[in-house]
Each structure stands twice: as C-alpha cells, then as structure tokens.
Design an enzyme around this catalytic site. Sequence first.
Site, PDB file in Angstrom:
ATOM      1  N   SER A 129     -55.612  60.325  59.185  1.00 11.18           N
ATOM      2  CA  SER A 129     -56.610  60.579  60.221  1.00 11.18           C
ATOM      3  C   SER A 129     -57.836  59.708  60.033  1.00 11.18           C
ATOM      4  O   SER A 129     -58.210  59.368  58.893  1.00 11.18           O
ATOM      5  CB  SER A 129     -57.028  62.052  60.178  1.00 11.18           C
ATOM      6  OG  SER A 129     -58.180  62.289  60.961  1.00 11.18           O
ATOM      7  N   GLU A 131     -60.584  60.802  60.140  1.00 13.82           N
ATOM      8  CA  GLU A 131     -61.526  61.662  59.435  1.00 13.82           C
ATOM      9  C   GLU A 131     -61.683  61.273  57.971  1.00 13.82           C
ATOM     10  O   GLU A 131     -62.629  61.716  57.316  1.00 13.82           O
ATOM     11  CB  GLU A 131     -61.101  63.122  59.550  1.00 13.82           C
ATOM     12  CG  GLU A 131     -61.235  63.704  60.948  1.00 13.82           C
ATOM     13  CD  GLU A 131     -62.667  63.790  61.441  1.00 13.82           C
ATOM     14  OE1 GLU A 131     -63.572  63.964  60.600  1.00 13.82           O
ATOM     15  OE2 GLU A 131     -62.880  63.670  62.657  1.00 13.82           O
ATOM     16  N   TYR A 153     -61.281  69.003  56.041  1.00 18.55           N
ATOM     17  CA  TYR A 153     -60.064  68.350  56.541  1.00 18.55           C
ATOM     18  C   TYR A 153     -60.039  66.885  56.136  1.00 18.55           C
ATOM     19  O   TYR A 153     -59.013  66.363  55.675  1.00 18.55           O
ATOM     20  CB  TYR A 153     -59.998  68.480  58.059  1.00 18.55           C
ATOM     21  CG  TYR A 153     -58.880  67.688  58.695  1.00 18.55           C
ATOM     22  CD1 TYR A 153     -57.550  68.075  58.552  1.00 18.55           C
ATOM     23  CD2 TYR A 153     -59.155  66.542  59.436  1.00 18.55           C
ATOM     24  CE1 TYR A 153     -56.516  67.344  59.137  1.00 18.55           C
ATOM     25  CE2 TYR A 153     -58.130  65.807  60.031  1.00 18.55           C
ATOM     26  CZ  TYR A 153     -56.819  66.208  59.866  1.00 18.55           C
ATOM     27  OH  TYR A 153     -55.806  65.481  60.434  1.00 18.55           O
TER      28      TYR A 153
END
Length: 327
Positions: A129, A131, A153
């Site tokens: 991701s 992220e 996360y």
Amino acid sequence: MIALITGITGQDGSYLAELLLDKGYEVHGIVRRSSQIGRDRLNSLYQDPSIFGRRLFLHYADLEDTTTLRRIIGRVKPAEFYHLAGQSHVGLSFEIPESTCDLTANGTLRILEILRDVPAGTRFLHASSREIFGTPLSSPQNEQTPMVPNSPYGCAKVFATNVVRVYREAHGMFCCNAICFNHESPRRGENFITRKASLAAAEISLGLRSELVLGDLDACRDWGYAPDFVHAMWLMLQNDTASDFVLATGVSKSIRELLSVAFGHLGLRWEDYVRFDSRFVRPADASSVLGDPSKAERELGWKRRVDFDEMISLMVDEDVKRLSAKL
C-alpha cells in the site's frame, strides 16, 4: 494454471478472479467462515454453473490459522499466489491496531513460511500500500521512497513489504510487492471516501438523503481504477524477474475535485450538500499523495484504461442503478 487468492471476496479479489478465469485459470479463493453467506462481489461467478465448482473453488481459513493454510496450499498446489486479504481501512486501524497488525503483518509472514517449504516454487504477490510512505518525504513516490508510515495499518504494511523483499533476497523466492496507491470501483466498500461520495450523490439525487458529512476536504490522493490495478498484479507474476512495483496514476486529485465530479455527474453542486465535521479528520494523515508508475509502465508494459472522471462517473451510475431498483 492454478491460482490461489486471499481476499477473493473483496474489491480487488473479485476483479482478479474474473481476470484469471477469463485467461483460463483454475481459481481458488480463501475466505473466512462467517454467519453471513452472501458475497455480493462474486455473485455473477456463483450463479454460473460452468464456473463455480468447476473452475472456481472457495476454501475456509483465517490468516491466523497456519495449519489450515498449509493444508489448503498443499492440496491446491498453486502456481501463483495473490495475497490481497487484510484489514485495509486506514482510519479503522487506529481503533483496532492489534488485529490490523496481526492480519496484515504476521498473516503475510505465515504464508511466506508455508510457501518456502513448497517445492513447486509458487510465485507470490503481496498487495502492499502507498500507506507505507505515510507523510511522504518526496514527491512523487516511487519504489525507492523512504517508508515513514503514520498509521498502524501503514506500519503493518511496512513489515509485510519488507519481509516479502527479505524472502525474495534470502531464499530466492519469486516474491513481489504491488505498492498500490488508492484504487476504486463500483465494488468499493461504503466506508471509503470515493464510495461515500458516489453513494451520497446518488441518494441525494433520488431524494433519499439531504447531506454528506466529511472531514478534511483538501486532502489529495492518487486514485486509480481497481480492474487496471489487478491487471498489473497479474503482469507482475508473468515477468521474468521478481520485483516491487508502484501502481498509481501519477495524477493527484483533492476530495473537493472528487465531490465535484460525483455530484456534477448528476447535475448537482456538491457545496449545497456537503458539511465539514472535524470529528472525521484522521489523527495523522498525508495531505498530498502522488505515485510514480513509470517502472511498471516501462518494465511491465502496463497501461491504465480508465481515468479519474470516468471511474467516479461509473461509480455514481452504478449506485443510482442499484438504489433505483429498490424504489
């Protein structure tokens, strides 16, 4: 070819299953046992007797259940393994950080350990991701951008992404990270901002609600189309060399622009219906996100087919169609 997918009932998993079936694969999916048997994203495949039970098979397991995972992998003997499962909502990871990290980080490690003992040499893809970059130190972000996550996360994805690289380098396994920037579709969950916007626009146009309440309207994201992204994932496992690739559009859009497209598609002014509430602002969030997909374009020959405006319009149209059928 036999492929195994975790997260097959999710947005990406359902599109990937359709792609692989179209290419002649036998597809196996790992799903969690639940009291709810409905899996809407796979309905068209369930209802096709020439596919379900013949070329598409589902197996019950949790990512914490190493014994069952090992049994399924040993029985299926997949040539390709697509690991898409996990708790993927960034905001929710602040509320349930331990389970998010266990599913996302340790779940990936468990699968890699099982595959390390499989003699057939299964090719493995992990859906990473954007992220992992958190609040980016440089823009646009590419495969060399430092990982500085700002959510539980993101931290879990950093571990998973790095452990995939370690197993590739230390054990010679064909392991890839698809570092996915935001990607959307009509199958996106209703707790994600793009679907919140498309659903609200549809409901307001049909007189089913009067407003949409959101947090930061100035945040920007690099939003792509989910079917384009799963095609890139497939290309990664067809490549001669295992590597990591950023999957993005290279174009950043603000939430205000998202709302303008979603509401404008139905002839509405979003300013008349959207209200700001600071309670919906995340504890930590990157204000501007932009990916560099040049490596995937160069080495995989990947081309994106659907742009931002078309994607959001597709989502709005699908929500209007679904809601209208219930009226």
